[in-house]
Design a protein around this motif. Structure first.
Motif, short mmCIF file in Angstrom:
data_model
loop_
_atom_site.label_atom_id
_atom_site.label_comp_id
_atom_site.label_asym_id
_atom_site.label_seq_id
_atom_site.Cartn_x
_atom_site.Cartn_y
_atom_site.Cartn_z
N CYS A 184 32.80 40.99 36.24
CA CYS A 184 34.10 41.58 35.94
C CYS A 184 35.18 41.01 36.84
N SER A 185 34.85 40.73 38.10
CA SER A 185 35.91 40.19 38.96
C SER A 185 36.30 38.81 38.47
N GLU A 186 35.32 38.03 38.01
CA GLU A 186 35.67 36.71 37.47
C GLU A 186 36.46 36.85 36.17
N ALA A 187 36.06 37.79 35.32
CA ALA A 187 36.79 38.00 34.05
C ALA A 187 38.24 38.41 34.34
N PRO B 244 45.39 40.29 39.31
CA PRO B 244 45.01 40.09 40.71
C PRO B 244 43.69 40.80 41.04
N THR B 245 42.78 40.08 41.65
CA THR B 245 41.46 40.64 41.93
C THR B 245 40.78 39.87 43.06
N THR B 246 39.82 40.51 43.71
CA THR B 246 38.90 39.79 44.58
C THR B 246 38.04 38.92 43.66
N ARG B 247 37.41 37.89 44.23
CA ARG B 247 36.57 37.01 43.41
C ARG B 247 35.12 37.15 43.86
N ALA B 248 34.25 36.36 43.22
CA ALA B 248 32.85 36.35 43.64
C ALA B 248 32.31 34.93 43.57
N LEU B 249 31.57 34.56 44.58
CA LEU B 249 30.97 33.22 44.63
C LEU B 249 29.61 33.21 43.97
N VAL C 54 34.66 37.17 47.56
CA VAL C 54 35.59 36.25 48.23
C VAL C 54 37.02 36.75 48.01
N SER C 55 37.77 36.83 49.08
CA SER C 55 39.15 37.31 48.94
C SER C 55 39.97 36.89 50.15
N PRO C 56 41.27 36.69 50.00
CA PRO C 56 42.10 36.42 51.18
C PRO C 56 41.95 37.55 52.21
N SER C 57 41.71 38.77 51.73
CA SER C 57 41.50 39.89 52.64
C SER C 57 40.80 41.02 51.89
#
Ligand code: AMP
Ligand code: MG
Length: 521
Positions: free
Chosen positions: A149-152, A159-164, A194-197
């Protein structure tokens, strides 16, 4: 594999002096050092090549055993300084005290080739000082949901956090999924986010609640310096004006995030203040869901079924409520209740303006024009009166000139039940809509193009997520991969992907995981 670390939180903010991994209250510290718990047999389920390249990881890195060991928490890279953060929060409207990263362990901040800092953290990597009574683990089902969902959301432009990465651990985790006494073992999993913060409203709230104003100021200064540095062009460091301008910016970012959710029919499900990012990113994907039929009262979260505090239509109000809590926490830095109240009022007006323009965009108007809201409101009533698939409805309007009720047949769940009155009210709306379009005098092809860029063809539908999870639980990750590929281009028609744009099948109407989810994860 090489990653360059520059761990600003660790280098610049106060650490918990206690380093044993025991559950406790942590005072006067932003974080506690803690290592991930090693796992038995990690195995990759999926990676985001996009995020990998942001971090500077090559194909070769992703295929290596080192990658497997590092992102399952079995091995540390040079420069990693793992820690869990301390935060508090209001859960379902009540102050819950210290919460913190109970099962998230930050590995550090990667300094990327283009000079950006990206914090990486493992979710499901074992207990931390903040685990309270829980086990610090995550299961595959909820990890698939978070990762995908974060990638979607990212590809939808929200705007969202991501995932590796998403890995299974080779270990089993006990969960009582519906909290009804039927506990069962499920595959354990770890997502690398993964996120800037990862800072949340709750990181500030915890210091304010403990009247630790020095730490509050230190964390605010850190956040502004690294994430809102443009504000320092116009405001003196440490000034009340600076903190107020920062709060105003957080409110503005939050408004933009929520309007993104509303545009695509996303319901977060647990908008507690500890799940609100200070950067206005969608964070902590738990029992979220997507509207199939447009029902503003819907919430996917069974834990919230009674009050529906976090239902779709309520999200802007809850964002405001959460900002109010943040304002209270920042009060010691700003000491101007009037200005804070004004900011909250401004949030409402700002959000309303963004919402009106977003609706105008969805319907293909050049710009929101006074009076359009009547059309929007009539439409929302129609969509919710009949069970109407929100995504299919707006996409149909983006692909063809819909001038007659009959053209809408496929976007309804029960068209056979429609009354003559409903049909004629819909017909009237379509005619008024056409008149409004004519007033714009916009080229149809240009309008369709603009509408298709805001009305997705493919969303991470609840039942698709569940189908992908059912297969993944059997070790088949093909649907996870197919969905990941398709959801990278949610606005673009894709050959052979019809099944991923289909409305919810009847079997999914009441199935757990498709229409209702608990917080168990
Ligand atoms: P959530 O509702 O997922 O945002 O979680 C609320 C709080 O509970 C946060 O502090 C989480 O870190 C913590 N938490 C949730 N699940 C677990 C778990 N399995 N183990 C430890 N802490 C958890
Ligand atoms: Mg959370």
């Amino acid at each position: 594999m090489h990653l360059q670390f520059d761990n600003r939180i660790v280098n610049q903010l106060p650490a918990d002096p206690e380093t044993s991994n025991s559950r406790r209250q942590v005072n006067n510290a932003v974080y506690s050092f803690v290592d991930p718990t090693p796992v038995a047999a990690p195995s990759v389920v999926a990676v985001s090549t996009d995020v990998a390249s942001d971090l500077g990881l090559s194909e070769q890195d992703l295929a290596s055993d080192e990658f497997l060991q590092v992102f399952s928490g079995n091995q540390k890279l040079e420069g990693m300084q793992p820690y869990a953060m301390c935060y508090g929060g209001h859960q379902f409207g009540h102050w819950a005290g210290q919460l913190g990263d109970g099962r998230a362990i930050n590995l550090g901040e990667v300094l990327t080739a283009n000079g950006e800092h990206l914090a990486i953290q493992l979710k499901g990597s074992g207990i931390t000082p903040y685990s309270r009574t829980a086990d610090g683990l995550a299961v595959l089902r909820s990890s698939v949901r978070e990762f995908m969902c974060s990638e979607a959301m990212h590809h939808l432009g929200i705007p969202t956090t991501r995932a590796l990465s998403l890995m299974t651990t080779g270990e089993q985790v006990l969960r009582d999924m519906m909290y009804n006494g039927n506990a069962a073992y499920e595959p354990g999993a770890i997502v690398c986010r993964v996120s800037p913060s990862f800072l949340r409203f709750g990181n500030f709230q915890i210091f304010a609640s403990r009247k630790q104003n020095d730490e509050l100021k230190q964390l605010a200064d850190f956040t502004i310096e690294h994430h809102f540095s443009e504000l320092l062009d116009d405001h003196a460091p440490g000034s009340k004006e600076l903190y107020l301008a920062w709060f105003q910016k957080v409110a503005a970012l939050t408004a933009q995030m929520i309007v993104g959710w509303m545009r695509v029919g996303f319901v977060h499900g647990v908008m507690n203040t500890d799940n609100m990012s200070i950067l206005g990113l969608t964070i902590d994907y738990g029992p979220y869901g997507w509207l199939d039929s447009f029902d503003p009262e819907w919430t996917p979260n069974t834990t919230d079924a009674e009050n529906r505090r976090y239902r779709y239509s309520q999200q802007p109000n809850i964002a405001l409520w959460n900002l109010y809590q943040l304002a209270n926490s920042l009060y010691p830095l700003i000491e101007d209740a009037k200005a804070l109240e004004k900011t909250l009022e401004h949030f409402q007006a700002d959000y309303q303006g963004l919402w009106l323009q977003m609706m105008a965009d969805k319907l293909g108007f050049l710009n929101y024009t006074k009076g359009d809201e009547e059309l929007f409101q009539r439409l929302e009533t129609l969509l919710s009166t009949a069970e109407t698939d929100m995504t299919l409805f707006y996409r149909l309007l983006s692909e063809q000139n819909v001038t007659h009720y009959e053209q809408l047949e496929d976007v309804y769940y029960n068209p056979e039940n429609h009354s003559e009155e409903f049909k004629s009210t819909t017909q009237q709306w379509l005619e008024d809509y056409q008149s409004r379009l004519e007033a714009d005098n916009r080229e149809t092809s240009e309008r369709f193009q603009a509408m298709q860029a805001v009305n997705p063809k493919y969303i991470f539908r609840n039942y698709l997520a569940q189908q992908a999870i059912d297969l993944a639980d059997k070790g088949d990750y093909s649907m996870v991969q197919d969905l990941l590929d398709i959801l990278q281009k949610p606005y673009q028609e894709q050959q052979g992907a019809e099944n991923f744009a289909a409305k919810r099948p009847e079997w999914a109407r009441t199935r757990v995981g498709c229409s209702m989810l608990s917080c168990s994860s």
